[in-house]
Write an enzyme that holds these catalytic residues in place. Structure first.
Site, short mmCIF file in Angstrom:
data_model
loop_
_atom_site.label_atom_id
_atom_site.label_comp_id
_atom_site.label_asym_id
_atom_site.label_seq_id
_atom_site.Cartn_x
_atom_site.Cartn_y
_atom_site.Cartn_z
N GLY A 72 120.00 11.91 66.74
CA GLY A 72 119.09 11.45 65.62
C GLY A 72 120.43 11.64 64.31
N SER A 73 120.75 12.80 64.40
CA SER A 73 121.48 13.51 63.16
C SER A 73 122.74 12.40 62.96
CB SER A 73 121.92 14.88 63.53
OG SER A 73 120.77 15.69 63.98
N SER A 203 116.30 9.22 69.78
CA SER A 203 117.09 10.38 70.36
C SER A 203 116.56 10.52 71.69
CB SER A 203 116.69 11.67 69.26
OG SER A 203 117.53 12.74 69.98
N ALA A 204 117.25 10.63 72.60
CA ALA A 204 116.73 10.65 74.04
C ALA A 204 115.98 12.16 74.31
CB ALA A 204 117.99 10.65 75.15
N HIS A 205 116.54 13.05 73.65
CA HIS A 205 116.11 14.60 74.10
C HIS A 205 114.75 14.91 73.87
CE1 HIS A 205 116.64 17.09 70.39
NE2 HIS A 205 117.29 16.15 70.00
N THR A 241 135.18 6.92 74.78
CA THR A 241 134.63 6.73 75.95
C THR A 241 133.34 6.86 75.79
OG1 THR A 241 136.74 7.23 76.88
CG2 THR A 241 134.93 7.32 78.39
N CYS A 326 115.93 22.54 63.04
CA CYS A 326 117.15 22.56 62.30
C CYS A 326 116.76 23.43 60.87
CB CYS A 326 117.20 21.02 61.80
SG CYS A 326 117.97 20.17 63.35
C1 LIG Z 1 112.63 13.33 62.73
C2 LIG Z 1 113.91 13.85 63.35
N1 LIG Z 1 115.03 13.14 63.03
C3 LIG Z 1 116.16 13.64 63.43
C4 LIG Z 1 116.22 14.51 64.38
C5 LIG Z 1 117.76 15.01 64.84
O1 LIG Z 1 117.77 14.55 66.26
P1 LIG Z 1 119.18 15.04 67.24
O2 LIG Z 1 118.72 16.39 67.63
O3 LIG Z 1 119.03 14.00 68.37
O4 LIG Z 1 120.22 14.89 66.18
C6 LIG Z 1 115.07 15.23 64.86
C7 LIG Z 1 115.27 16.22 65.59
O5 LIG Z 1 114.95 17.58 65.56
C8 LIG Z 1 113.93 14.74 64.31
O6 LIG Z 1 112.80 15.31 64.64
#
Ligand SMILES: Cc1ncc(COP(=O)(O)O)c(C=O)c1O
Length: 382
Positions: A72-73, A203-205, A241, A326
């Protein structure tokens, strides 16, 4: 004993995802470079395309609209920086609208955009954290807006934005819409094409998949500046890759997500709310339970520090958070909660509990017993 209730930060990987990745790499010889043109390369590439199809259909998009990214980031940064740089190239003053309640991977771009000469406006949200449509409409009138970015479900409260209404409003004015769906993906319906979204971030995690893999779903007509130049992967937009094993795991995580999981999350949340009201009559839930993802609850108990409670619970093997992972190093009150109108003291006494399909009702019983103990300890200054 470990009770993990911090699933909005990340989820434990499903063992079936792990074994699918392991099996693909070792038993099925899936380790080849997916750009190689021999049989093993083609096998890797087919596995990637299979996941592309799975991810696309999970959000009602087409496979060619899915770009694999690290998460996501990366995708959030990519979209905003891309559009800002494009506008700069055209010598247009870039105008970006977002909110103060976004994940830091969007929020921290505010300074970057300003340093590039762009203009940023943060649209106010209501007490539930929902974007105020009339205020957004006013912001749209200030100057030509290039991009509207917001998260579908807030990562601290779970509040869902009215995605189709927001998109419709932006589209009336020809504004590109960027939706961060990391917290809502698979927990509620997303119709990428029907709702006219330009950029969608997954985001997969957050869904029991591997870390370090996600997708940016992008409408074909939506602009995007290549992120990494090189081998031409991902239509020349992101060279390097491809992370085949991660992508295979992502596909498996999406395939494993069932409606029953949503029902389970709903039941857990309902039980949680009933118990919270029984045990702590003064507890206040933040957000709007009617329109939020079932995986996140944010609440406060007057005059008790959320961070201290989180630490006391952690010592008992129970893992919750005070907000987004974060931002967890921050000592200041959550900007999401303060933007929703909470005082600094209220925001600092808030806790986020987030569930996954792996949690059980009996874990909630233990959580509440431990919370009661932690509050006693907090009051007696342990
Ligand atoms: C709303 C939101 N956006 C973005 C992210 C970031 O995703 P990633 O950890 O895959 O970079 C998160 C993860 O904490 C999230 O909750």
């Amino acid at each position: 004993m470990n009770i993990y209730l911090d699933n909005a930060a990340t989820t434990p990987q499903d063992p079936r995802v792990w074994s699918k990745m392991h099996q693909f790499h070792f038993n099925e010889h899936g380790y080849a470079n997916s750009s190689s043109v021999h049989a093993l390369g083609i096998k890797a590439s087919s596995a990637i395309e299979k996941t592309r199809g799975i991810v696309a259909s999970s959000v009602s998009a087409s496979p060619e609209e899915v770009i694999f990214v690290s998460g996501g980031s990366e995708a959030n940064n990519w979209v905003v920086k891309s559009l800002c740089l494009e506008a700069k190239k055209k010598k247009e003053p870039f105008f970006w609208i977002s909110t103060a309640t976004e994940h830091s991977s969007l929020f921290q771009l505010i300074d970057w955009v300003r340093s590039e000469g762009g203009n940023v406006a943060l649209c106010p949200v209501d007490r539930a954290g929902r974007i105020e449509l009339n205020k957004l409409d006013e912001l749209f009138r200030i100057q030509k807006c290039h991009l509207l970015s917001f998260s579908h479900a807030n990562s601290e409260t779970g509040t869902l934005q009215d995605l189709s209404a927001l998109t419709a409003l932006a589209k009336e004015r020809g504004i590109l819409v960027h939706v961060d769906a990391c917290q809502s993906f698979l927990k509620t319906e997303i119709r990428f094409q029907a709702w006219n979204i330009d950029y969608l971030v997954l985001s997969a995690h957050k869904i029991h998949g591997p870390k370090g893999i996600g997708a940016l779903v992008k409408k074909n007509s939506a602009p995007l500046v290549p992120l990494i130049l090189g081998g031409g992967q991902e239509s020349g937009l992101r060279a390097g890759t491809l992370n085949t094993e991660g992508i295979v795991g992502f596909g498996e995580a999406v395939s494993l997500y069932q409606n029953a999981d949503k029902e389970h999350l709903n039941r857990l949340r309902k039980t949680f709310c009933v118990k919270l009201a029984e045990v702590f009559s003064g507890a206040v839930i933040q957000g709007d339970l009617e329109r939020s993802v079932p995986s996140i609850i944010n609440f406060r108990m007057p005059h008790i520090g959320g961070k201290k409670l989180m630490q006391l619970l952690s010592r008992k093997g129970i893992f919750v958070s005070t907000g987004s992972a974060c931002d967890s190093g921050q000592k200041t009150p959550s900007r999401t909660l303060t933007a929703m109108g909470l005082s600094a003291e209220e925001a600092l006494s808030s806790l986020r509990v987030s569930f996954s399909r792996m949690n059980t009702e009996s874990e909630l019983d233990i959580f509440f017993e431990s919370l009661l103990q932690a509050i006693q300890e907090e009051k007696s200054g342990v």
